[in-house]
Write a protein that holds these residues in place. Structure first.
Motif, PDB file in Angstrom:
ATOM      1  N   ASP A 163      70.682 -45.416  15.859  1.00 30.74           N
ATOM      2  CA  ASP A 163      70.002 -46.552  16.497  1.00 30.74           C
ATOM      3  C   ASP A 163      70.902 -47.781  16.476  1.00 30.74           C
ATOM      4  N   ARG A 164      71.559 -48.031  15.336  1.00 30.69           N
ATOM      5  CA  ARG A 164      72.469 -49.171  15.242  1.00 30.69           C
ATOM      6  C   ARG A 164      73.689 -48.986  16.147  1.00 30.69           C
ATOM      7  N   LEU A 165      74.238 -47.766  16.172  1.00 33.03           N
ATOM      8  CA  LEU A 165      75.408 -47.508  17.011  1.00 33.03           C
ATOM      9  C   LEU A 165      75.062 -47.638  18.484  1.00 33.03           C
ATOM     10  N   ASN A 166      73.861 -47.167  18.868  1.00 39.99           N
ATOM     11  CA  ASN A 166      73.427 -47.317  20.261  1.00 39.99           C
ATOM     12  C   ASN A 166      73.360 -48.784  20.653  1.00 39.99           C
ATOM     13  N   GLY A 167      72.837 -49.614  19.751  1.00 40.38           N
ATOM     14  CA  GLY A 167      72.713 -51.033  20.042  1.00 40.38           C
ATOM     15  C   GLY A 167      74.053 -51.732  20.139  1.00 40.38           C
ATOM     16  N   GLU A 168      75.053 -51.243  19.396  1.00 40.35           N
ATOM     17  CA  GLU A 168      76.368 -51.883  19.388  1.00 40.35           C
ATOM     18  C   GLU A 168      77.270 -51.384  20.516  1.00 40.35           C
ATOM     19  N   PHE A 169      77.288 -50.047  20.727  1.00 40.36           N
ATOM     20  CA  PHE A 169      78.247 -49.473  21.678  1.00 40.36           C
ATOM     21  C   PHE A 169      77.604 -48.953  22.963  1.00 40.36           C
ATOM     22  N   GLY A 170      76.276 -48.846  22.989  1.00 37.49           N
ATOM     23  CA  GLY A 170      75.600 -48.318  24.165  1.00 37.49           C
ATOM     24  C   GLY A 170      75.163 -46.880  23.946  1.00 37.49           C
ATOM     25  N   LYS A 171      73.941 -46.577  24.371  1.00 35.69           N
ATOM     26  CA  LYS A 171      73.380 -45.237  24.151  1.00 35.69           C
ATOM     27  C   LYS A 171      74.216 -44.164  24.823  1.00 35.69           C
ATOM     28  N   GLU A 172      74.856 -44.513  25.944  1.00 30.98           N
ATOM     29  CA  GLU A 172      75.649 -43.531  26.684  1.00 30.98           C
ATOM     30  C   GLU A 172      76.938 -43.164  25.959  1.00 30.98           C
ATOM     31  N   THR A 173      77.276 -43.890  24.898  1.00 29.69           N
ATOM     32  CA  THR A 173      78.537 -43.680  24.176  1.00 29.69           C
ATOM     33  C   THR A 173      78.357 -42.794  22.946  1.00 29.69           C
ATOM     34  N   VAL A 174      77.137 -42.687  22.423  1.00 27.23           N
ATOM     35  CA  VAL A 174      76.893 -42.007  21.149  1.00 27.23           C
ATOM     36  C   VAL A 174      76.211 -40.666  21.407  1.00 27.23           C
ATOM     37  N   PHE A 175      76.804 -39.581  20.877  1.00 24.97           N
ATOM     38  CA  PHE A 175      76.266 -38.237  21.080  1.00 24.97           C
ATOM     39  C   PHE A 175      75.955 -37.596  19.731  1.00 24.97           C
ATOM     40  N   ARG A 176      74.777 -36.981  19.648  1.00 25.70           N
ATOM     41  CA  ARG A 176      74.463 -36.099  18.521  1.00 25.70           C
ATOM     42  C   ARG A 176      74.473 -34.701  19.100  1.00 25.70           C
ATOM     43  N   ASP A 177      75.642 -34.063  19.100  1.00 26.90           N
ATOM     44  CA  ASP A 177      75.838 -32.853  19.884  1.00 26.90           C
ATOM     45  C   ASP A 177      74.926 -31.717  19.442  1.00 26.90           C
ATOM     46  N   VAL A 178      74.616 -31.641  18.146  1.00 21.46           N
ATOM     47  CA  VAL A 178      73.776 -30.553  17.666  1.00 21.46           C
ATOM     48  C   VAL A 178      72.382 -30.610  18.280  1.00 21.46           C
ATOM     49  N   ASP A 179      71.973 -31.777  18.772  1.00 16.91           N
ATOM     50  CA  ASP A 179      70.662 -31.920  19.401  1.00 16.91           C
ATOM     51  C   ASP A 179      70.714 -31.773  20.915  1.00 16.91           C
ATOM     52  N   SER A 180      71.906 -31.615  21.508  1.00 15.57           N
ATOM     53  CA  SER A 180      72.002 -31.627  22.958  1.00 15.57           C
ATOM     54  C   SER A 180      72.650 -30.374  23.543  1.00 15.57           C
ATOM     55  N   ILE A 181      72.816 -29.292  22.746  1.00 13.35           N
ATOM     56  CA  ILE A 181      73.407 -28.064  23.262  1.00 13.35           C
ATOM     57  C   ILE A 181      72.356 -27.321  24.082  1.00 13.35           C
ATOM     58  N   PRO A 182      72.588 -27.077  25.359  1.00 20.32           N
ATOM     59  CA  PRO A 182      71.603 -26.391  26.187  1.00 20.32           C
ATOM     60  C   PRO A 182      71.344 -24.979  25.685  1.00 20.32           C
ATOM     61  N   ALA A 183      70.134 -24.493  25.902  1.00 22.22           N
ATOM     62  CA  ALA A 183      69.771 -23.139  25.495  1.00 22.22           C
ATOM     63  C   ALA A 183      70.601 -22.119  26.272  1.00 22.22           C
ATOM     64  N   GLY A 184      71.022 -21.057  25.585  1.00 21.55           N
ATOM     65  CA  GLY A 184      71.752 -19.982  26.236  1.00 21.55           C
ATOM     66  C   GLY A 184      73.226 -20.244  26.444  1.00 21.55           C
ATOM     67  N   VAL A 185      73.730 -21.383  25.967  1.00 19.71           N
ATOM     68  CA  VAL A 185      75.131 -21.761  26.160  1.00 19.71           C
ATOM     69  C   VAL A 185      75.924 -21.428  24.901  1.00 19.71           C
ATOM     70  N   ASP A 186      77.160 -20.954  25.072  1.00 16.34           N
ATOM     71  CA  ASP A 186      78.049 -20.730  23.937  1.00 16.34           C
ATOM     72  C   ASP A 186      78.350 -22.083  23.308  1.00 16.34           C
ATOM     73  N   PHE A 187      77.781 -22.326  22.103  1.00 16.06           N
ATOM     74  CA  PHE A 187      77.889 -23.656  21.509  1.00 16.06           C
ATOM     75  C   PHE A 187      79.330 -24.003  21.167  1.00 16.06           C
ATOM     76  N   ARG A 188      80.173 -23.001  20.913  1.00 17.46           N
ATOM     77  CA  ARG A 188      81.569 -23.293  20.580  1.00 17.46           C
ATOM     78  C   ARG A 188      82.290 -23.908  21.777  1.00 17.46           C
ATOM     79  N   GLN A 189      82.043 -23.325  22.958  1.00 21.78           N
ATOM     80  CA  GLN A 189      82.660 -23.877  24.161  1.00 21.78           C
ATOM     81  C   GLN A 189      82.093 -25.255  24.475  1.00 21.78           C
ATOM     82  N   HIS A 190      80.761 -25.396  24.290  1.00 17.55           N
ATOM     83  CA  HIS A 190      80.125 -26.682  24.582  1.00 17.55           C
ATOM     84  C   HIS A 190      80.652 -27.776  23.648  1.00 17.55           C
ATOM     85  N   ILE A 191      80.776 -27.442  22.362  1.00 16.23           N
ATOM     86  CA  ILE A 191      81.298 -28.419  21.398  1.00 16.23           C
ATOM     87  C   ILE A 191      82.732 -28.788  21.748  1.00 16.23           C
ATOM     88  N   GLY A 192      83.542 -27.789  22.109  1.00 15.66           N
ATOM     89  CA  GLY A 192      84.923 -28.069  22.480  1.00 15.66           C
ATOM     90  C   GLY A 192      85.016 -28.986  23.684  1.00 15.66           C
TER      91      GLY A 192
END
Length: 335
Positions: A163-192
């Motif tokens: 929440d603090r990072l979003n307010g400082e740098f913008g929500k579009e800049t901060v990613f919590r990747d473990v919460d945004s991996i689409p279903a059925g996608v190879d998470f290793r490729q997505h993380i890379g």
């Protein structure tokens, strides 16, 4: 001994009792003044650890332990646990408070934390421009921050940090990747793919991060397919800066406690984010360090946020309606 000082602002709550009586305020068992009902007073005291309490006749509050940073202003409240008004005096709750004043005299008076305020910024000369608002600062930065964490270890405090990072740098800049991996996608490729477009990875380390286990009792960091391990491994292998952030009184793991691929993490300088009332000071330090990893964008137009196919996780080509990897419609692409 340091001559640095701080300010304590103490507010006394008004109740139905002792309205004409003053409380004595003690700091480290030494009287520093008195306070009337409903009054607010300020005291300049040396920075460092202290015990503050109030007393009235034979009543004395439990001392509150505080740690004051130089130039900090700390807000405190004090009062007595008697009925707050005449209406409460004749209620069951008011009767209980009156009884407790007799049977629990050590709890009758109290001192507690109010809202902690950060130290003021250093004085600026007239020629030095003031710091712009966070929204303006965001326009001058480019890059992304990937926040790596384990849900069962630090989900709540990671949310507060983001929440603090979003307010400082913008929500579009901060990613919590473990919460945004689409279903059925190879998470290793997505993380890379995600890390390819990030400037820095923030590794949130709580007190269960090192020893977290799966349902079979295996330590998750030892598993090559653990998403958190893959995130940090990928960032280290790609030369992305990794900032360890210690929360919930955790410690930095030693190299021999980590899998070989993660051992470089043990030699990264960590940032400590303590609990309240100093949580925000720790996040301020993190924001300062992250600012060094995000480059100024100047007058250049910000680049469009990278998108990935929700079906296969491949990177999408800007303007294409279909994924060139699997041929499926782009639809609502994943950030």
């Amino acid at each position: 001994m340091s001559n640095a000082s701080a300010i304590i602002t103490l507010q006394r709550t008004r109740t139905s009792s002792n309205q004409l009586r003053q409380f004595t305020i003690t700091l480290d068992n030494r009287s520093i003044g008195k306070i009337k009902s409903g009054q607010t007073k300020q005291f300049k005291v040396p920075a460092g650890p202290h015990l503050i309490a109030v007393k009235l006749d034979f009543y004395k509050s439990q001392p509150l332990s505080i740690l004051l940073q130089p130039e900090q202003e700390l807000a405190l409240r004090c009062g007595d646990r008697s009925p707050e008004n005449l209406k409460e005096v004749f209620s069951l709750k008011g009767f209980e408070k009156s009884i407790n004043a007799v049977v629990k005299p050590s709890q009758y008076l109290y001192v507690e934390l109010g809202e902690a305020r950060p130290p003021p910024p250093p004085a600026r000369s007239a020629a030095t421009p003031a710091r712009p608002p966070a929204a303006a600062a965001r326009k001058r930065r480019s890059g992304s921050i990937l926040v790596s964490y384990r849900r069962e270890d630090s989900r709540e405090i990671t949310g507060r940090i983001c929440d603090r990072l979003n307010g400082e740098f913008g929500k579009e800049t901060v990613f919590r990747d473990v919460d945004s991996i689409p279903a059925g996608v190879d998470f290793r490729q997505h993380i890379g793919n995600t890390i390819d477009h990030c400037n820095v990875l923030v590794a949130i380390i709580g007190n269960q991060w090192l020893e977290a286990k799966n349902a079979k009792g295996e330590r998750r960091l030892e598993l090559a397919g653990d998403p958190l391990r893959v995130e940090i491994e990928t960032a280290l292998n790609k030369g992305i800066p990794v900032i360890p952030v210690l929360v919930k009184n955790s410690r930095m793991p030693d190299a021999d406690e980590l899998p070989e691929s993660l051992q470089p993490l043990a030699y990264r300088n960590a940032i400590i984010i303590p609990g309240e009332p100093y949580f925000h000071y720790g996040v301020d330090r993190l924001i300062e360090e992250l600012g060094k990893s995000l480059s100024p964008s100047g007058a250049a137009q910000p680049t469009a946020q990278q998108k990935f196919c929700i079906h296969c996780g491949a990177e999408l080509v800007a303007g294409n309606r279909f994924c060139i990897q699997c041929g499926q419609p782009a639809g609502d692409a994943a950030p």
